[in-house]
Write a protein that holds these residues in place. Structure first.
Motif, short mmCIF file in Angstrom:
data_model
loop_
_atom_site.label_atom_id
_atom_site.label_comp_id
_atom_site.label_asym_id
_atom_site.label_seq_id
_atom_site.Cartn_x
_atom_site.Cartn_y
_atom_site.Cartn_z
N ASN A 127 0.84 -1.20 0.00
CA ASN A 127 0.00 0.00 0.00
C ASN A 127 0.88 1.25 0.00
O ASN A 127 1.41 1.65 1.02
N LYS A 178 -1.08 1.68 -8.70
CA LYS A 178 -1.33 0.25 -8.44
C LYS A 178 -0.84 -0.59 -9.61
O LYS A 178 -0.16 -1.61 -9.43
N LYS A 186 0.54 5.05 -1.44
CA LYS A 186 -0.33 6.04 -2.09
C LYS A 186 0.38 6.81 -3.19
O LYS A 186 -0.25 7.35 -4.09
#
Length: 657
Positions: free
Chosen positions: A228, A234, A230
């Motif tokens: 994860n 992805k 930010k």
């Protein structure tokens, strides 16, 4: 270098219709096959494949040749790459020496980029299976997604170590150049203040999805991050390059192409895992646009294999709204579109993972609806009881119908739309006519603007005349290639005096092979072909036909320069061009060329003689004008040529002025 033995085995095994059938949907047309051109944007077939001659011809682009020429044109293979591809397809062992580092460096830019991409795919795959981080992180992720080891290997999935330069350092150690690591986007290169360069692995710490061309070459990669972060995307794709163009590539097309052609339908999904999971479940005719908006080039890629697309979506409203734009694009290409949505919270990946093959197939069959039904139900819900929104919805749907090039389909959809929306057909037809007129008007304005933007310069050069000699020589090569070893009865013309003392041509019937007739006729008149390419292939053909009763056209073509093979394919497929027009459907039955080979040969040779006589007369006339003195002998020669020309043209049933 690939050995001649391997090349011969490849040509013996390769069937042009099988190879091209992997890239283009072919339909039987007499003894040949036809399909849509893979090189141009067209809606009616102009692409012909001849299994007998083992060649193909694309009449819309002018390209043609044998099976190797197709792969070189369509997949941009080099000659050795095409041979290797065919060898792999037909399970033929390739005898060749391994490429040295020096040979890798000498490869041209595109080839070098393909080499680097193939190396990277193998590297990431090895890391996944053999390294501890690969097994613990990459392999575990794919197993959690429900992928079997067989599926992971089939799609060549891999893992990029979570290190800044692991891949780059290994590639450089193996002799691959930084220039091509950067151009493929695998390595990011930053200039340093001290003039040096700093390198980073683009896909650091990601699971890797190789993106293949239709023939199976690795063009680029998609990488998914597993932490994860930010700040990090992805999914990350390879950047645009000389070998990777996102708008022209579909993820999974290499693995799906045969199933698409067989099922005559293509399922279109959104992501990599959707494709893989559906494929693993047994639904193999599925591809993805890899997260990018659908493009006309991607649609045309599917269009080569089938006319039918079923778009699969989850229940996300934003996604459904975006899908409408893609549907209009598909309609513009003249294709049939269906849409299937999954239950809320499900997507193709999860649905395929949690259901059996039979359940997945049954769901797709029962829930796939025609685009007009899908769009009408979707927009009608949004409009509800608002009359203005309802009117906008109707216009929106008619706009989609206007995209369809087939008038009959338009009418069927208008009738269906009128029934579903409870609007009169007349109103819908009026709206369709308005939209169509506006489209024509807008197109006319654009054309006028283009015409005004460019100054039209009148071409005062004379129209180029047809080179009769070239056309006749081309016809001779064509007859030798197609009918050289066939025996025919020819009517020879012998010049004799009749009882009145006039010269006349008397016919004599002789049996000979086509190549013998042509060779002896040209020898008799001491005629040499003037075009150097034709001359070279002429002597090769005569020698081959004379020495080999079992002349093999395909084998002969393999020994010629590939650029010249393209021109020869035009000659060989000339007759097939006219089968595209489907004359029989109009009750017109053209005579097959084979029914008049002897006549064709005789007429071509006679016409060639007439043309040479005409040129000789012109030269003699020019000589008399340019020189002084007695021209009686020259004039007598001209008269003799004129008499002979008259006799030959009489035989050809021509009227001389």
């Amino acid at each position: 270098m690939i050995s001649k033995t391997t090349i011969d085995k490849v040509y013996d095994a390769a069937q042009v219709e099988e190879v091209i059938g992997d890239f283009v949907q072919l339909k039987k047309s007499g003894s040949n096959y036809k399909g849509l051109s893979p090189f141009t944007d067209e809606r009616t077939p102009s692409f012909m494949v001849s299994p007998v001659k083992q060649i193909w011809k694309d009449f819309s682009s002018g390209k043609g040749g044998n099976v190797v020429a197709f792969l070189m044109e369509h997949e941009l293979f080099t000659y050795p790459e095409a041979i290797r591809y065919l060898a792999k397809k037909y399970n033929i062992e390739v005898e060749e020496t391994e490429q040295s580092t020096e040979e890798k460096e000498q490869a041209n830019e595109r080839e070098s980029m393909y080499l680097v991409s193939a190396f990277a795919q193998q590297y990431f795959e090895d890391i996944l299976w053999r390294s501890e981080p690969g097994k613990a992180i990459g392999h575990s992720y794919f197993k959690e997604r429900g992928f079997t080891d067989e599926t992971i290997k089939k799609f060549g999935l891999g893992y990029s170590l979570d290190e800044w330069e692991a891949f780059t350092k290994h590639a450089l150690q193996q002799g691959y150049q930084l220039e091509f690591l950067e151009k493929t986007g695998l390595t990011i290169v930053k200039d340093q203040a001290d003039g040096g360069k700093k390198t980073f692995d683009r896909f650091k710490g990601r699971v890797m999805f190789p993106i293949h061309s239709m023939s199976g070459r690795v063009l680029g990669f998609g990488g998914r991050i597993l932490v994860n972060d930010k700040k990090a995307a992805k999914y990350l794709n390879s950047p645009e390059s000389d070998i990777y163009h996102k708008s022209k590539v579909l993820y999974g097309i290499y693995f799906a192409k045969q199933a698409i052609a067989k099922e005559d339908n293509c399922y279109l999904v959104e992501g990599y895992t959707d494709v893989i999971q559906m494929h693993q479940r047994g639904v193999e005719n599925v591809v993805s646009s890899s997260g990018t908006a659908l493009t006309p080039e991607q649609i045309r890629l599917i269009n080569r294999l089938t006319k039918n697309i079923t778009v699969l979506f989850d229940g996300d409203a934003a996604g459904l709204r975006a899908s409408l734009r893609g549907i209009d694009l598909i309609l513009e290409q003249g294709m049939n579109v269906k849409v299937c949505t999954f239950p809320e919270g499900e997507d193709p990946d999860s649905f395929a993972k949690n259901n059996s093959y039979g359940d997945v197939v049954l769901y797709l069959e029962e829930h796939s609806m025609d685009f007009i039904q899908f769009k009408t139900s979707l927009l009608a819900k949004e409009a509800a009881n608002d009359p203005i929104k309802r009117a906008e919805t109707i216009r929106d749907i008619v706009h989609s119908v206007a995209k369809i090039p087939d008038r009959i389909k338009q009418e069927v959809y208008i009738q269906e739309c009128a029934r579903m929306l409870q609007v009169s057909e007349a109103v819908l037809y009026d709206t369709l006519a308005q939209i169509t007129r506006k489209g024509i008007s807008d197109a006319a304005k654009k054309l006028k603007q283009l015409q005004q933007a460019f100054e039209v310069v009148k071409n005062e050069e004379p129209v180029e005349k047809v080179d009769v000699q070239y056309e006749l020589e081309k016809k001779i090569i064509q007859m030798l290639l197609l009918y050289g070893n066939q025996k025919q009865e020819f009517e020879d013309l012998v010049l004799k005096e009749n009882e009145e003392g006039d010269l006349v041509l008397q016919p004599e019937i002789v049996e000979a092979k086509v190549y013998e007739k042509i060779y002896l006729a040209l020898q008799e008149d001491e005629i040499e072909l003037s075009n150097e390419d034709f001359k070279a292939v002429y002597y090769k053909l005569i020698e081959e036909l004379n020495e080999n009763d079992d002349f093999n056209l395909n084998e002969f073509m393999t020994r010629l320069d590939q650029d010249f093979v393209n021109e020869l394919s035009s000659l060989l497929m000339e007759e097939e061009k006219y089968t595209l027009h489907d004359w029989e459907r109009r009750d017109i039955y053209p005579k097959e060329k084979e029914q008049g080979i002897a006549q064709l040969v005789d007429e071509t040779i006679l016409t060639l003689r007439c043309n040479l006589i005409k040129n000789r007369i012109a030269q003699l006339q020019k000589n008399t004008k340019e020189s002084n003195g007695d021209h009686s002998e020259t004039l007598e020669e001209i008269m003799n040529y004129l008499q002979l020309n008259k006799l030959l043209n009489a035989k050809l049933s021509r009227v001389l002025s």
